[in-house]
Design a protein around this motif. Structure first.
Motif, PDB file in Angstrom:
ATOM      1  N   VAL A 131       0.841  -1.200   0.000  1.00 47.61           N
ATOM      2  CA  VAL A 131       0.000   0.000   0.000  1.00 47.61           C
ATOM      3  C   VAL A 131       0.872   1.244   0.000  1.00 47.61           C
ATOM      4  N   ARG A 132       1.947   1.225   0.769  1.00 46.81           N
ATOM      5  CA  ARG A 132       2.871   2.365   0.802  1.00 46.81           C
ATOM      6  C   ARG A 132       3.497   2.614  -0.571  1.00 46.81           C
ATOM      7  N   ASP A 133       3.833   1.548  -1.289  1.00 49.42           N
ATOM      8  CA  ASP A 133       4.534   1.695  -2.567  1.00 49.42           C
ATOM      9  C   ASP A 133       3.601   2.046  -3.722  1.00 49.42           C
ATOM     10  N   PHE A 134       2.350   1.559  -3.688  1.00 46.90           N
ATOM     11  CA  PHE A 134       1.506   1.663  -4.881  1.00 46.90           C
ATOM     12  C   PHE A 134       0.176   2.378  -4.683  1.00 46.90           C
ATOM     13  N   HIS A 135      -0.271   2.570  -3.455  1.00 47.87           N
ATOM     14  CA  HIS A 135      -1.633   3.078  -3.285  1.00 47.87           C
ATOM     15  C   HIS A 135      -1.712   4.283  -2.358  1.00 47.87           C
ATOM     16  N   VAL A 136      -0.711   5.120  -2.407  1.00 50.99           N
ATOM     17  CA  VAL A 136      -0.743   6.381  -1.675  1.00 50.99           C
ATOM     18  C   VAL A 136      -0.810   7.524  -2.677  1.00 50.99           C
ATOM     19  N   HIS A 137      -1.843   8.345  -2.552  1.00 47.05           N
ATOM     20  CA  HIS A 137      -1.947   9.512  -3.415  1.00 47.05           C
ATOM     21  C   HIS A 137      -0.924  10.553  -2.967  1.00 47.05           C
ATOM     22  N   ALA A 138      -0.119  11.001  -3.895  1.00 43.24           N
ATOM     23  CA  ALA A 138       0.955  11.938  -3.568  1.00 43.24           C
ATOM     24  C   ALA A 138       0.402  13.199  -2.912  1.00 43.24           C
ATOM     25  N   PRO A 139       1.119  13.765  -1.951  1.00 45.03           N
ATOM     26  CA  PRO A 139       0.651  14.985  -1.275  1.00 45.03           C
ATOM     27  C   PRO A 139       0.323  16.087  -2.268  1.00 45.03           C
ATOM     28  N   CYS A 140      -0.816  16.708  -2.072  1.00 44.15           N
ATOM     29  CA  CYS A 140      -1.248  17.797  -2.943  1.00 44.15           C
ATOM     30  C   CYS A 140      -2.017  18.800  -2.099  1.00 44.15           C
ATOM     31  N   GLY A 141      -2.620  19.765  -2.733  1.00 48.39           N
ATOM     32  CA  GLY A 141      -3.355  20.785  -1.996  1.00 48.39           C
ATOM     33  C   GLY A 141      -2.409  21.717  -1.254  1.00 48.39           C
ATOM     34  N   GLN A 142      -2.671  21.954   0.011  1.00 50.86           N
ATOM     35  CA  GLN A 142      -1.838  22.853   0.795  1.00 50.86           C
ATOM     36  C   GLN A 142      -0.418  22.333   0.959  1.00 50.86           C
ATOM     37  N   LEU A 143      -0.245  21.011   0.905  1.00 54.92           N
ATOM     38  CA  LEU A 143       1.092  20.433   1.049  1.00 54.92           C
ATOM     39  C   LEU A 143       1.936  20.621  -0.216  1.00 54.92           C
ATOM     40  N   ASN A 144       1.278  20.642  -1.365  1.00 60.70           N
ATOM     41  CA  ASN A 144       2.007  20.787  -2.626  1.00 60.70           C
ATOM     42  C   ASN A 144       1.059  21.353  -3.681  1.00 60.70           C
ATOM     43  N   MET A 145       1.055  22.651  -3.858  1.00 60.21           N
ATOM     44  CA  MET A 145       0.160  23.301  -4.800  1.00 60.21           C
ATOM     45  C   MET A 145       0.559  23.063  -6.247  1.00 60.21           C
ATOM     46  N   PHE A 146       1.761  22.531  -6.461  1.00 55.78           N
ATOM     47  CA  PHE A 146       2.248  22.300  -7.827  1.00 55.78           C
ATOM     48  C   PHE A 146       2.162  20.831  -8.228  1.00 55.78           C
ATOM     49  N   ALA A 147       1.427  20.032  -7.475  1.00 55.80           N
ATOM     50  CA  ALA A 147       1.256  18.621  -7.819  1.00 55.80           C
ATOM     51  C   ALA A 147       0.530  18.490  -9.154  1.00 55.80           C
ATOM     52  N   ARG A 180      -3.462   5.527  12.083  1.00 58.62           N
ATOM     53  CA  ARG A 180      -2.425   4.839  11.311  1.00 58.62           C
ATOM     54  C   ARG A 180      -1.855   5.786  10.257  1.00 58.62           C
ATOM     55  N   THR A 181      -0.549   5.725  10.073  1.00 54.08           N
ATOM     56  CA  THR A 181       0.119   6.574   9.079  1.00 54.08           C
ATOM     57  C   THR A 181       1.132   5.760   8.297  1.00 54.08           C
ATOM     58  N   ILE A 182       1.483   6.297   7.142  1.00 58.29           N
ATOM     59  CA  ILE A 182       2.536   5.711   6.302  1.00 58.29           C
ATOM     60  C   ILE A 182       3.502   6.822   5.933  1.00 58.29           C
ATOM     61  N   TYR A 183       4.795   6.548   6.123  1.00 56.42           N
ATOM     62  CA  TYR A 183       5.812   7.527   5.751  1.00 56.42           C
ATOM     63  C   TYR A 183       6.234   7.283   4.310  1.00 56.42           C
ATOM     64  N   VAL A 184       6.104   8.306   3.468  1.00 54.71           N
ATOM     65  CA  VAL A 184       6.457   8.216   2.057  1.00 54.71           C
ATOM     66  C   VAL A 184       7.819   8.866   1.864  1.00 54.71           C
ATOM     67  N   ASP A 185       8.823   8.051   1.516  1.00 49.55           N
ATOM     68  CA  ASP A 185      10.186   8.556   1.372  1.00 49.55           C
ATOM     69  C   ASP A 185      10.295   9.612   0.282  1.00 49.55           C
ATOM     70  N   ALA A 186       9.608   9.369  -0.854  1.00 46.38           N
ATOM     71  CA  ALA A 186       9.752  10.276  -1.989  1.00 46.38           C
ATOM     72  C   ALA A 186       9.300  11.688  -1.650  1.00 46.38           C
ATOM     73  N   ASN A 187       8.277  11.798  -0.815  1.00 41.94           N
ATOM     74  CA  ASN A 187       7.740  13.117  -0.468  1.00 41.94           C
ATOM     75  C   ASN A 187       8.129  13.578   0.932  1.00 41.94           C
ATOM     76  N   ARG A 188       8.797  12.694   1.678  1.00 43.08           N
ATOM     77  CA  ARG A 188       9.256  13.018   3.029  1.00 43.08           C
ATOM     78  C   ARG A 188       8.118  13.542   3.908  1.00 43.08           C
ATOM     79  N   CYS A 189       7.054  12.775   3.941  1.00 51.10           N
ATOM     80  CA  CYS A 189       5.923  13.155   4.774  1.00 51.10           C
ATOM     81  C   CYS A 189       5.123  11.918   5.144  1.00 51.10           C
ATOM     82  N   ARG A 190       4.276  12.059   6.140  1.00 53.40           N
ATOM     83  CA  ARG A 190       3.410  10.975   6.558  1.00 53.40           C
ATOM     84  C   ARG A 190       1.987  11.238   6.059  1.00 53.40           C
ATOM     85  N   VAL A 191       1.341  10.171   5.618  1.00 54.62           N
ATOM     86  CA  VAL A 191      -0.023  10.290   5.128  1.00 54.62           C
ATOM     87  C   VAL A 191      -0.936   9.401   5.956  1.00 54.62           C
TER      88      VAL A 191
END
Length: 561
Positions: free
Chosen positions: A121-137, A176-187
């Protein structure tokens, strides 16, 4: 046509190739990456896709599949993915919350008891941070996420059957949270893309699974998976004048001592639209893998008046071949002949014949089927336009009357054999075009499969037909289906509901005037929704299409333009 016979789809699945599959990594040469081996990537993905389809249709992991349809697409970076639409048998249809929760999950699994699933789930099913976290997504549009992430927390799944919404899956606020290395944040669960635990664990790639919540959503899905190939726009120039030419004209007065320089812009030369074919897609086609597949085929059935057949031939074809084709029977004429000697065939409508009989192209006749049918008949569309009104009414009779052996059988209005002179008169005498619910049924059928532009045209032409029959419920029909007729203006052109309705009014008025110069929306008593002091929120009331249409029955009251 499949939807009209089998009902709305139940599941929409998207499978994306994983370039880190062991079958790919283990077969790469020294210093090679997956993009260097499109043949390897295509072969592995094709094998995985066939295995997935076997799980769905043969092993029936979600139940008995009534029909399926999938198409292959390719991302801009090259990786292939498949869009799959499934319709389940009646006993296995996804209709309740318990069934949805058993198939679809949209929350983070327990890290201690489901470590492998947690990592997938961490590798394939996390929507990349967007909105206030990343307006340029990439998913951002007009300051909002196109996919509507992050989703709100929900303690239970909610189905919007009959509404213009997707199901809202269970997303508990369980910390529950998942840390995403590519975005350096928890979702949290708010950014988890829906998945199925079994499919994700087995195939270890992105497999998004969604439940089709309404028929309105279904129309969008079928347009989405059949949107066509990608294209790019190229700008062509020579590097000096950017593809434009400069022409010189002589001065017109003595004050103009130098020639006037005029820039001549040729947009056709400067910009050309080309189809984009990636290396992956090229290899997929070279290997002759299917770009799409489906469980059922559609046989187009001709509709023509006596002696008015359409024959296609090559201008260089021999005259004898053309003459032989003229002497052969059409599918419609063979249908009349079949009814004359086959009692069973008389119990079926014309468009139902391909389900029980096969068409012999060599002998031009219908033959009884020996195997289970996976073919659906579809009569060609006929528009109620001047010059083909008689054909339109003939098609209407053909879609309602069984067992006709001749054209005149469709004109019979009494058991004693009394016939009318025209098909239009037969429709009127049989009360096929005077019912007050006829207009509504035609629009309901169009909601399922037609583009808003065609719905507007259908609405206008039906107004032209029914105005002489004393029909008065135009305003009610407009208010009931207005949202569907302006959907392209609202969602594609990003217009407000009021502005979209104004454009629809203008377009329909133009169609009305072309057909009957004295007609207009105002003359029909149709008022704008906003004229009634109703806000844009009024458009959120969606007609309960699901509960008012029996999809197992093929309605052929309307006409596709």
């Amino acid at each position: 046509m499949v939807i009209a016979r089998h009902g709305k789809p139940d599941l929409f699945i998207t499978m994306t190739c994983n370039p880190r599959w062991p079958e790919i990594i283990d077969n790469l040469g020294p210093h090679q990456k997956w993009e260097n081996r499109p043949d390897l990537v295509c072969r592995v993905f094709h094998a995985k896709l066939l295995e997935l389809m076997d799980d769905l249709t043969q092993k029936q992991i979600f139940g008995v599949v009534k029909n399926y349809h999938y198409v292959i697409e390719f991302q801009k970076r090259g990786l292939p993915h498949a869009h799959i639409v499934l319709t389940m048998q009646t006993d296995d249809k996804v209709l309740d919350v318990e069934t949805v929760d058993a198939i679809v999950q949209a929350y983070i699994p327990d890290k201690n008891t489901q470590r492998i699933l947690y990592g997938l789930v961490r590798d394939f099913h996390v929507h990349a941070p967007c909105g206030q976290l990343n307006m340029f997504a990439k998913c951002m549009m007009n300051g909002q996420c196109k996919k509507f992430y992050p989703k709100p927390y929900r303690t239970h799944t909610s189905l919007h059957m009959g509404g213009n919404k997707r199901p809202e899956y269970k997303r508990p606020d369980d910390s529950r949270t998942i840390y995403v290395d590519a975005n350096r944040c928890r979702v949290t669960n708010r950014r988890i893309v829906p998945y199925n635990a079994y499919l994700l664990s087995k195939y270890q790639c992105h497999i998004n699974i969604e439940v089709v919540g309404s028929l309105y959503t279904m129309k969008y899905l079928h347009k989405y998976i059949q949107k066509g190939s990608d294209s790019i726009t190229l700008r062509i120039g020579d590097g000096n004048n950017d593809g434009n030419t400069r022409a010189h004209s002589q001065p017109t007065t003595e004050l103009q001592k130098t020639p006037i320089e005029t820039l001549v812009i040729d947009e056709i030369k400067n910009y050309q639209d080309y189809r984009y074919v990636s290396a992956m897609e090229a290899m997929w086609r070279i290997l002759e893998f299917r770009m799409h597949d489906r469980s059922h085929s559609v046989l187009v059935l001709p509709v023509h008046l006596p002696g008015d057949r359409t024959i296609m031939f090559d201008e260089l074809e021999e005259a004898n071949n053309i003459e032989a084709r003229l002497q052969s029977r059409s599918k419609l004429e063979a249908y009349f002949e079949l009814n004359s000697h086959d009692v069973v065939a008389r119990t079926y409508l014309y468009h139902e014949i391909p389900q029980h009989y096969t068409w012999n192209y060599k002998e031009c006749k219908w033959q009884s089927r020996r195997q289970v049918s996976k073919q659906i008949g579809c009569m060609i569309d006929v528009s109620p336009l001047p010059g083909q009104m008689e054909l339109f009414f003939f098609r209407l009779l053909l879609s309602r009357i069984k067992g006709a052996t001749t054209y005149d059988d469709l004109k019979k209005i009494d058991d004693d054999g009394t016939t009318t002179d025209t098909f239009e008169e037969a429709c009127r005498r049989k009360n096929y075009i005077r019912r007050t619910d006829e207009f509504e049924r035609a629009m309901r059928e169009a909601v399922l499969k037609q583009h808003p532009r065609k719905m507007r045209k259908l609405f206008a032409l039906y107004c032209c037909i029914t105005i002489d029959e004393g029909f008065t419920e135009y305003n009610a029909i407009w208010h009931q289906f207005c949202e569907y007729m302006i959907d392209d203006f609202v969602n594609l052109k990003r217009l407000s509901y009021q502005r979209a309705e104004e454009k629809a009014f203008k377009e329909i008025n133009e169609i009305l005037k072309r057909n009957r110069s004295n007609l207009s929306m105002a003359a029909l008593g149709i008022r704008s929704i906003h004229d009634n002091n109703r806000s844009d929120a009024a458009f959120n009331r969606v007609p309960d299409i699901d509960n008012n249409i029996n999809c197992d029955r093929h309605y052929d009251y309307g006409v596709d333009l």
